[in-house]
Each structure stands twice: as C-alpha cells, then as structure tokens.
Write a protein that holds these residues in place. Structure first.
Motif, PDB file in Angstrom:
ATOM      1  N   VAL A  32      38.741  44.849  53.604  1.00  0.00           N
ATOM      2  CA  VAL A  32      37.837  43.959  52.879  1.00  0.00           C
ATOM      3  C   VAL A  32      37.858  44.287  51.387  1.00  0.00           C
ATOM      4  CG1 VAL A  32      35.606  45.194  52.881  1.00  0.00           C
ATOM      5  CG2 VAL A  32      35.661  42.727  53.185  1.00  0.00           C
ATOM      6  N   GLY A  33      38.139  45.541  51.043  1.00  0.00           N
ATOM      7  CA  GLY A  33      38.231  45.908  49.634  1.00  0.00           C
ATOM      8  C   GLY A  33      39.359  45.184  48.918  1.00  0.00           C
ATOM      9  N   LEU A  34      40.451  44.950  49.641  1.00  0.00           N
ATOM     10  CA  LEU A  34      41.589  44.275  49.019  1.00  0.00           C
ATOM     11  C   LEU A  34      41.258  42.822  48.695  1.00  0.00           C
ATOM     12  CD1 LEU A  34      44.541  44.716  48.180  1.00  0.00           C
ATOM     13  CD2 LEU A  34      45.220  43.929  50.452  1.00  0.00           C
ATOM     14  N   ILE A  35      40.536  42.133  49.607  1.00  0.00           N
ATOM     15  CA  ILE A  35      40.227  40.719  49.358  1.00  0.00           C
ATOM     16  C   ILE A  35      38.926  40.532  48.587  1.00  0.00           C
ATOM     17  CG2 ILE A  35      41.541  39.900  51.333  1.00  0.00           C
ATOM     18  CD1 ILE A  35      38.926  39.606  52.878  1.00  0.00           C
ATOM     19  N   ASN A  36      38.116  41.606  48.483  1.00  0.00           N
ATOM     20  CA  ASN A  36      36.848  41.473  47.764  1.00  0.00           C
ATOM     21  C   ASN A  36      36.895  42.080  46.370  1.00  0.00           C
ATOM     22  OD1 ASN A  36      33.990  40.591  47.962  1.00  0.00           O
ATOM     23  ND2 ASN A  36      33.581  42.758  47.628  1.00  0.00           N
ATOM     24  N   SER A  37      37.910  42.894  46.093  1.00  0.00           N
ATOM     25  CA  SER A  37      38.015  43.523  44.770  1.00  0.00           C
ATOM     26  C   SER A  37      39.427  43.424  44.210  1.00  0.00           C
ATOM     27  CB  SER A  37      37.574  45.002  44.838  1.00  0.00           C
ATOM     28  OG  SER A  37      36.211  45.113  45.139  1.00  0.00           O
ATOM     29  N   GLY A  38      40.377  43.985  44.933  1.00  0.00           N
ATOM     30  CA  GLY A  38      41.729  44.096  44.395  1.00  0.00           C
ATOM     31  C   GLY A  38      42.353  42.773  43.992  1.00  0.00           C
ATOM     32  N   ILE A  39      42.457  41.835  44.927  1.00  0.00           N
ATOM     33  CA  ILE A  39      43.102  40.552  44.627  1.00  0.00           C
ATOM     34  C   ILE A  39      42.296  39.726  43.629  1.00  0.00           C
ATOM     35  CG2 ILE A  39      43.861  38.364  45.622  1.00  0.00           C
ATOM     36  CD1 ILE A  39      44.619  39.900  48.150  1.00  0.00           C
ATOM     37  N   PRO A  40      40.971  39.531  43.830  1.00  0.00           N
ATOM     38  CA  PRO A  40      40.237  38.712  42.851  1.00  0.00           C
ATOM     39  C   PRO A  40      40.201  39.315  41.456  1.00  0.00           C
ATOM     40  CG  PRO A  40      38.744  39.623  44.502  1.00  0.00           C
ATOM     41  CD  PRO A  40      40.123  39.867  44.994  1.00  0.00           C
ATOM     42  N   PHE A  41      40.107  40.641  41.340  1.00  0.00           N
ATOM     43  CA  PHE A  41      40.131  41.253  40.008  1.00  0.00           C
ATOM     44  C   PHE A  41      41.449  40.940  39.305  1.00  0.00           C
ATOM     45  CE2 PHE A  41      37.007  44.985  41.002  1.00  0.00           C
ATOM     46  CZ  PHE A  41      35.974  44.058  41.111  1.00  0.00           C
ATOM     47  N   GLY A  42      42.557  41.012  40.040  1.00  0.00           N
ATOM     48  CA  GLY A  42      43.851  40.679  39.450  1.00  0.00           C
ATOM     49  C   GLY A  42      43.943  39.222  39.049  1.00  0.00           C
ATOM     50  N   LEU A  43      43.400  38.335  39.875  1.00  0.00           N
ATOM     51  CA  LEU A  43      43.434  36.903  39.562  1.00  0.00           C
ATOM     52  C   LEU A  43      42.600  36.583  38.327  1.00  0.00           C
ATOM     53  CD1 LEU A  43      43.153  35.472  43.194  1.00  0.00           C
ATOM     54  CD2 LEU A  43      45.131  35.286  41.662  1.00  0.00           C
ATOM     55  N   PHE A  44      41.427  37.179  38.219  1.00  0.00           N
ATOM     56  CA  PHE A  44      40.604  36.941  37.033  1.00  0.00           C
ATOM     57  C   PHE A  44      41.263  37.523  35.779  1.00  0.00           C
ATOM     58  CE2 PHE A  44      36.785  36.374  39.879  1.00  0.00           C
ATOM     59  CZ  PHE A  44      36.568  35.059  39.515  1.00  0.00           C
ATOM     60  N   ALA A  45      41.874  38.690  35.899  1.00  0.00           N
ATOM     61  CA  ALA A  45      42.561  39.277  34.744  1.00  0.00           C
ATOM     62  C   ALA A  45      43.687  38.363  34.271  1.00  0.00           C
ATOM     63  CB  ALA A  45      43.097  40.660  35.109  1.00  0.00           C
ATOM     64  N   TYR A  46      44.414  37.768  35.227  1.00  0.00           N
ATOM     65  CA  TYR A  46      45.471  36.813  34.873  1.00  0.00           C
ATOM     66  C   TYR A  46      44.880  35.594  34.163  1.00  0.00           C
ATOM     67  CZ  TYR A  46      48.624  32.875  35.600  1.00  0.00           C
ATOM     68  OH  TYR A  46      49.387  31.745  35.418  1.00  0.00           O
ATOM     69  N   ALA A  47      43.779  35.062  34.693  1.00  0.00           N
ATOM     70  CA  ALA A  47      43.180  33.865  34.111  1.00  0.00           C
ATOM     71  C   ALA A  47      42.678  34.119  32.695  1.00  0.00           C
ATOM     72  CB  ALA A  47      42.032  33.380  34.993  1.00  0.00           C
ATOM     73  N   LEU A  48      42.157  35.317  32.458  1.00  0.00           N
ATOM     74  CA  LEU A  48      41.565  35.629  31.154  1.00  0.00           C
ATOM     75  C   LEU A  48      42.596  35.704  30.038  1.00  0.00           C
ATOM     76  CD1 LEU A  48      38.923  38.186  32.396  1.00  0.00           C
ATOM     77  CD2 LEU A  48      38.415  36.121  31.081  1.00  0.00           C
ATOM     78  N   LEU A  49      43.865  35.739  30.392  1.00  0.00           N
ATOM     79  CA  LEU A  49      44.907  35.695  29.366  1.00  0.00           C
ATOM     80  C   LEU A  49      45.083  34.293  28.801  1.00  0.00           C
ATOM     81  CD1 LEU A  49      47.607  37.964  31.066  1.00  0.00           C
ATOM     82  CD2 LEU A  49      46.073  38.580  29.182  1.00  0.00           C
TER      83      LEU A  49
END
Length: 300
Positions: A70-87
């Motif tokens: 659950v950590g991967l889908i609740n933190s790891g993946i979404p954090f990476g997606l938001f970091a990508y979007a913020l560029l």
C-alpha cells in the motif's frame, strides 16, 4: 475543536500545501523519480524510531506484505507523478487536482467495495468531475510544450490514493495507523530504490534542492503523518478529512508569494466547483440536514 487542535489542523494544511513547493524545487534537480524516492526514504528514516518506540513494530511485521504494497500506491507512485507534473504546471493547479482524491475515493469504493453513494453524494461526484474538466480542458494540450501529460499525472496520482484507501479499508482495518503510516514509507522506499538509483542525476544537486527534499520528507511527510493521526484520534476522521479544502488555499498562496504564479479567475472558479463537489461527495455539505433543520424550526 479546541484552539490547540485548530492550530494543529491549520499546521497540517500548511505542511501539505507546501509539499508542492518543495517537490517542485527538488524535482528540477533530482528528477521526479529520485525526488519521490528521497522523500519516502527520509520520511521512513524519521518514522522508524517512532513506530518502534510506540510499540507498533510487531503489528507492522505481522502485516508487512500488504502494508509495504500500500505504501507504493499511496506514497511512492503518486509522489513521483506529482513531482513530474510540477515540472510543467503550477503548484496551485497541482494542489487543486490533488483535492479530487475524495472524488476518486468515493468512485473506487463504489466500484470495488460496493459502497453506493447516496443521491447527494453522487451529485457531488458529477459536480467535482465537471470542475476537473473545466480546469483541465485549457491545460490538456498534448503537443510539444503542452501540459496535458502533467494534468493526467495528477489525476493518476489521485486515483492511486483512492485505490490505496479502498485497499486499506478492505485488507488493513484494525491495524494501528502508525504501523501503516511508517510501513507504507518503507514499502515506497523499497519500491523506488532501483528506479531512484537508475535515474539519479549526473550533476550534483545544489543545497536548495537538498533542503527542499529534506523538508518534503521530514515536514510534509513524517511530521504531517504524525499530526494527521493525532487529529483523527482527537477530532475524528470526518473533521480531519476537511483539511482537503485548505490544502489548495495554502498551495496557491505559496505559489503566488514565492514563485510569482498567477491566480487566474478560471483557476479560482474551476477550483471552487471541484471543492464544492468534494464537499457534497464526502458529506461535509449535506442538503438533507438543511431540510431537517427547516422542518424542526417549523415545529411549535
């Protein structure tokens, strides 16, 4: 709520609102994947002694496989997606799209867990997604230099959070929240370890980038989780979840003051529609209560 809890509530909103600012600064130097990997690793290191001293380590070990997942889908993946979007898009727009999490949460719970929303909550889902459409249609350009993929990344991150919420409700109920919070960061760290090393930047990151990712890990993740679960215990989950409405306010304010990001009428209008839909979908606004109050007031 007592003044002390109100202060903690505002602090939680301020911390989560600032996470977009810190992740944007870090992603420019480390890249999206390494930024997410560093954020969860730092948060996990901070939460490790907390979960051990609180006596929840055994609970984490007993349910390690599901908590780590659950950590991967609740933190790891979404954090990476938001970091990508913020560029590509502003911190304010990213935060508003993040506020759609309860909408997707209700939709996933309906489709997966069979939790059919009441009429007014279903109306909130429709209203919220109309707001997302209003916000996104000007942004969703998939031509070179467009921001369409960034918008989709934010919405995909929101879906990840929604899936994690239903997964937690189905498989992790009864487990101490601190065990889940800390273990999820460990799981995200393990899941992103190889991608983080693979995408590590060739050029050394500057001091500002390191300070930003440290702030995201320590303040916006570890400390924010501690505040979040403390508020759930003291004020209840329903009141605590209303923090969703304040996060975009702080994020937009930070972006305007510190990054000179424009606050457009279209963003304010679309964001208001999204938040109104979230309020209806989560039951924060329930027209049935207004009707019952009017009927009560009419009684002699």
């Amino acid at each position: 709520m007592p003044p002390k809890l109100v202060a903690e509530f505002l602090l939680l909103a301020a911390l989560w609102g600032s996470s977009f600012l810190f992740m944007r600064e870090a992603a420019r130097a480390f890249g999206p994947v390494a930024t997410a990997g560093l954020r969860v690793a730092i948060a996990g290191a901070v939460l490790l002694p907390v979960v051990v001293l609180s006596g929840h380590w055994q609970a984490l070990r007993a349910h390690a496989r599901r908590i780590l997942f659950v950590g991967l889908i609740n933190s790891g993946i979404p954090f990476g997606l938001f970091a990508y979007a913020l560029l590509s898009i502003s911190t304010g727009l990213t935060a508003i799209l993040n506020a759609t999490v309860p909408l997707f949460g209700a939709l996933v719970a309906w489709l997966w867990l069979g939790e059919r929303p009441a009429r007014w909550r279903a109306l909130g889902l429709v209203l919220g997604f109309v707001g997302v459409s209003l916000l996104s249609w000007k942004q969703a350009r998939f031509t070179p230099g467009g921001t369409g993929w960034a918008v989709l990344a934010c919405l995909a991150a929101a879906v990840c959070y929604a899936l994690a919420a239903s997964y937690t409700k189905k498989y992790l109920m009864g487990i101490p929240p601190m065990a889940t919070a800390a273990g999820s960061q460990f799981g995200a760290t393990l899941g992103l370890l190889v991608p983080t090393l693979w995408t590590w930047p060739a050029q050394p990151a500057g001091v500002h980038a390191w300070l930003a990712v440290m702030a995201a890990g320590v303040l916006c993740t570890a400390l924010a989780y501690l505040l979040y679960f403390r508020l759930i215990e003291a004020a209840g989950p329903a009141r605590t979840l209303t923090v969703t409405f304040l996060i975009p306010v702080f994020a937009i304010g930070y972006g305007a003051l510190l990054l000179d990001e424009a606050i457009t009428p279209w963003m304010v209008g679309g964001g208001s529609v999204v938040l109104a839909g979230v309020a209806l979908a989560t039951g924060v606004i329930d027209p049935r209560r207004w009707g019952s109050k009017r009927r009560s007031a009419a009684l002699p």
